[in-house]
Design a protein around this motif. Structure first.
Motif, short mmCIF file in Angstrom:
data_model
loop_
_atom_site.label_atom_id
_atom_site.label_comp_id
_atom_site.label_asym_id
_atom_site.label_seq_id
_atom_site.Cartn_x
_atom_site.Cartn_y
_atom_site.Cartn_z
N UNK A 45 -10.89 -32.19 -12.46
CA UNK A 45 -9.69 -31.47 -12.03
C UNK A 45 -8.55 -32.44 -11.74
N UNK A 46 -8.85 -33.51 -11.01
CA UNK A 46 -7.82 -34.49 -10.68
C UNK A 46 -7.28 -35.16 -11.94
N UNK A 47 -8.17 -35.54 -12.86
CA UNK A 47 -7.72 -36.20 -14.07
C UNK A 47 -6.83 -35.32 -14.93
N UNK A 48 -7.22 -34.05 -15.10
CA UNK A 48 -6.43 -33.13 -15.92
C UNK A 48 -5.11 -32.78 -15.24
N UNK A 49 -5.09 -32.83 -13.92
CA UNK A 49 -3.85 -32.55 -13.19
C UNK A 49 -2.88 -33.72 -13.28
N UNK A 50 -3.37 -34.92 -13.05
CA UNK A 50 -2.50 -36.09 -13.00
C UNK A 50 -1.96 -36.50 -14.37
N UNK A 51 -2.52 -35.93 -15.44
CA UNK A 51 -2.00 -36.24 -16.77
C UNK A 51 -0.66 -35.55 -17.03
N UNK A 152 -8.39 -24.15 -15.11
CA UNK A 152 -7.39 -23.09 -15.24
C UNK A 152 -6.02 -23.74 -15.29
N UNK A 153 -5.20 -23.33 -16.23
CA UNK A 153 -3.86 -23.88 -16.33
C UNK A 153 -3.06 -23.77 -15.04
N UNK A 154 -3.02 -22.58 -14.39
CA UNK A 154 -2.28 -22.46 -13.14
C UNK A 154 -2.83 -23.35 -12.02
N UNK A 155 -4.16 -23.56 -11.98
CA UNK A 155 -4.72 -24.44 -10.96
C UNK A 155 -4.24 -25.87 -11.17
N UNK A 156 -4.29 -26.34 -12.40
CA UNK A 156 -3.80 -27.69 -12.70
C UNK A 156 -2.31 -27.79 -12.44
N UNK A 370 -5.82 -27.09 -20.40
CA UNK A 370 -4.97 -28.23 -20.74
C UNK A 370 -3.71 -27.77 -21.47
N UNK A 371 -3.89 -26.85 -22.41
CA UNK A 371 -2.73 -26.34 -23.16
C UNK A 371 -1.76 -25.60 -22.25
N UNK A 372 -2.29 -24.69 -21.43
CA UNK A 372 -1.42 -23.87 -20.60
C UNK A 372 -0.72 -24.71 -19.53
#
Length: 497
Positions: A45-51, A152-156, A370-372
């Motif tokens: 989650x952290x990695x996909x968010x910080x990207x 989830x896109x909104x979570x990220x 990731x896309x959203x």
């Protein structure tokens, strides 16, 4: 007759890890390995968010700068503007916190706190999933619930956004988790306090107090115990909210009316468009949640229904208004409340089907997330080249344009440059727009091409473009793409001084 005690054999990964350690360290290794999957989920989650990467959007900049304005006022500086009339949350709550963190580490630090809050929210979703799962599958359900909520896109998106949203989301799902997973009076009071904080941080959180109350009733070991906990939760939440609302009644009432109860659609979209957005962002998770609800235990069925109802409450409210602004962002509530119910797909009886369904779901959710998230994080334009040109020209005065709050955040070292959003001018009508442009009121006017989804805003922008092009007092100083994914452009017009 002697009793034979069967000691369960450790799993192969655990046995391999323990083989490298001395026997006295095996117990610690077991605990560490037990929590490792949860740590990995939060790490993903952290990695996909910080990207995600983009400049501060107008809301982030506005909230942080509002906090700085209040802090400066309290330090003896000028009075802060009246933010209470149009903020979607109590102006002295999140903005003050965000300003303090911004002073310590800048925008990156404020966004990182949102990530921490969303990780807490994901953990809470997993806790609810564990409570709903049957004995023997609670840990697997916890992990599935956390993974579904995290991917989830909104979570990220909310986890990398310096706004009210992460704090509100963490509070409402945290209150729900305390209501569902605990049975004591202390946890009920804590749930009420957390739910109240969610409603203070962002007014959208207020309806979720009722959700927590209902969940407390449904989750009680007996109806009497459930009603007692729900009553305590409601009283605590009401006390927390009233302690803030009553001293600031006029201020907060105006903000609630402007942003919630009397809100008109600022970015109108038809229901078919909003439905497609829901399916793109939450369609798979919603399908999994429906299957999970069907597979849930009879005694937990109403809890599942309450969770799904809580998740869709805000999106349905926006759909009723045909409002697209913040629609995708508010799908974070769908992700957090649907994920625990979706985790009940682990109750599928076919042992070979469960891992296949789970693996396919996680893969598709990850790709979609990731896309959203990337799409949502690039919906606002990158005005960096505009700011750089304005600072290089260094023509003192007032600059107007959509996104001016964001530009002001990055131009703090240039106090001679003042910034304003165009909403008040646009609301005043075409005659006022003509008068101010003709008088050369603005040192710079920033306009963008392309449709916004609001016919009124597009018409006002087109009129402003014609007025400034026809006025010899203004010259085109530069034009740039809005961002790498957008073919539309910024146009900067500067006054000839």
């Amino acid at each position: 007759m002697s009793t034979v005690v069967l000691i369960p054999r450790p799993s192969l990964p655990r046995a391999m890890a323990e083989s490298f350690l001395s026997p006295r360290r095996h117990s610690g290794t077991r605990r560490w390995l037990h929590y490792l999957p949860m740590v990995l989920i939060l790490g993903v989650q952290a990695g996909l968010t910080l990207r995600l990467h983009n400049i501060a959007n107008a809301d982030e900049a506005l909230y942080i700068d509002a906090g700085h304005a209040y802090l400066a006022q309290w330090a003896g500086g000028p009075a802060a503007p009246d933010y209470g009339g149009y903020f979607s949350g109590f102006p002295l709550a999140y903005p003050i916190f965000a300003a303090v963190v911004d002073g310590l580490g800048g925008l990156a630090a404020v966004r990182f706190t949102s990530l921490i809050l969303m990780m807490i929210a994901v953990y809470a979703a997993g806790a609810i999933a564990a409570r709903l799962a049957p004995a023997g599958r609670s840990w697997g359900a916890r992990l599935a619930g956390m993974a579904f909520a995290a991917l989830s896109g909104p979570t990220l998106f909310a986890g990398h956004l310096a706004t009210f949203d992460a704090a509100c989301a963490a509070a409402v799902i945290g209150a729900a988790a305390l209501a569902v997973t605990r049975t004591g009076a202390g946890s009920a009071a804590l749930a009420g306090l957390v739910a109240g904080v969610g409603a203070i941080v962002k007014y959208t959180g207020a309806p979720f107090v009722a959700v927590a109350v209902v969940l407390a009733v449904l989750s009680g070991p007996t109806l009497r115990r459930g009603l007692a906990r729900a009553s305590l939760l409601a009283v605590t939440a009401a006390g927390a909210m009233l302690a803030v609302y009553l001293p600031n009644a006029g201020w907060i009432t105006t903000g609630i009316r402007f942003t919630t109860t009397n809100r008109a659609a600022h970015n109108y979209r038809d229901l078919s468009f909003l439905g497609r957005e829901f399916l793109l962002g939450m369609g798979l998770l919603a399908a999994l949640a429906v299957v999970g609800l069907v597979l849930s235990r009879r005694r937990d069925l109403l809890i599942g229904v309450a969770l799904l109802g809580a998740g869709v409450a805000i999106p349905l409210s926006q759909a009723r208004l045909h409002e697209y602004t913040s629609y995708n962002k508010h799908l974070v509530f769908v992700a957090l409340f649907f994920a625990p119910v979706a985790a009940l797909i682990l109750r599928l009886r076919a042992p070979l089907l469960r891992p296949v369904v789970l693996a396919a779901a996680l893969y598709l959710l990850a790709v979609t997330a990731m896309y959203r998230a990337d799409f949502m994080f690039h919906e606002w334009p990158d005005s960096t080249p505009v700011i750089a040109r304005v600072e290089r020209e260094n023509r003192p005065g007032l600059y107007i344009g959509v996104g001016a709050d964001s530009m002001a955040y990055y131009a703090k070292d240039h106090p001679q440059l003042r910034w304003t959003e165009p909403w008040a001018l646009y609301g005043a009508g075409p005659d006022q727009m003509r008068a101010e442009v003709a008088a050369g009121k603005y040192a710079g006017i920033i306009l963008t091409s392309g449709e916004t989804g609001s016919a009124d805003l597009d018409a006002r922008t087109a009129l402003m473009m014609r007025l400034v092009r026809d006025n010899p007092r203004y010259e085109l100083a530069g034009t740039w793409p809005k961002h790498r994914y957008d073919t539309n452009r910024f146009y900067l017009y500067l006054r000839r001084d």
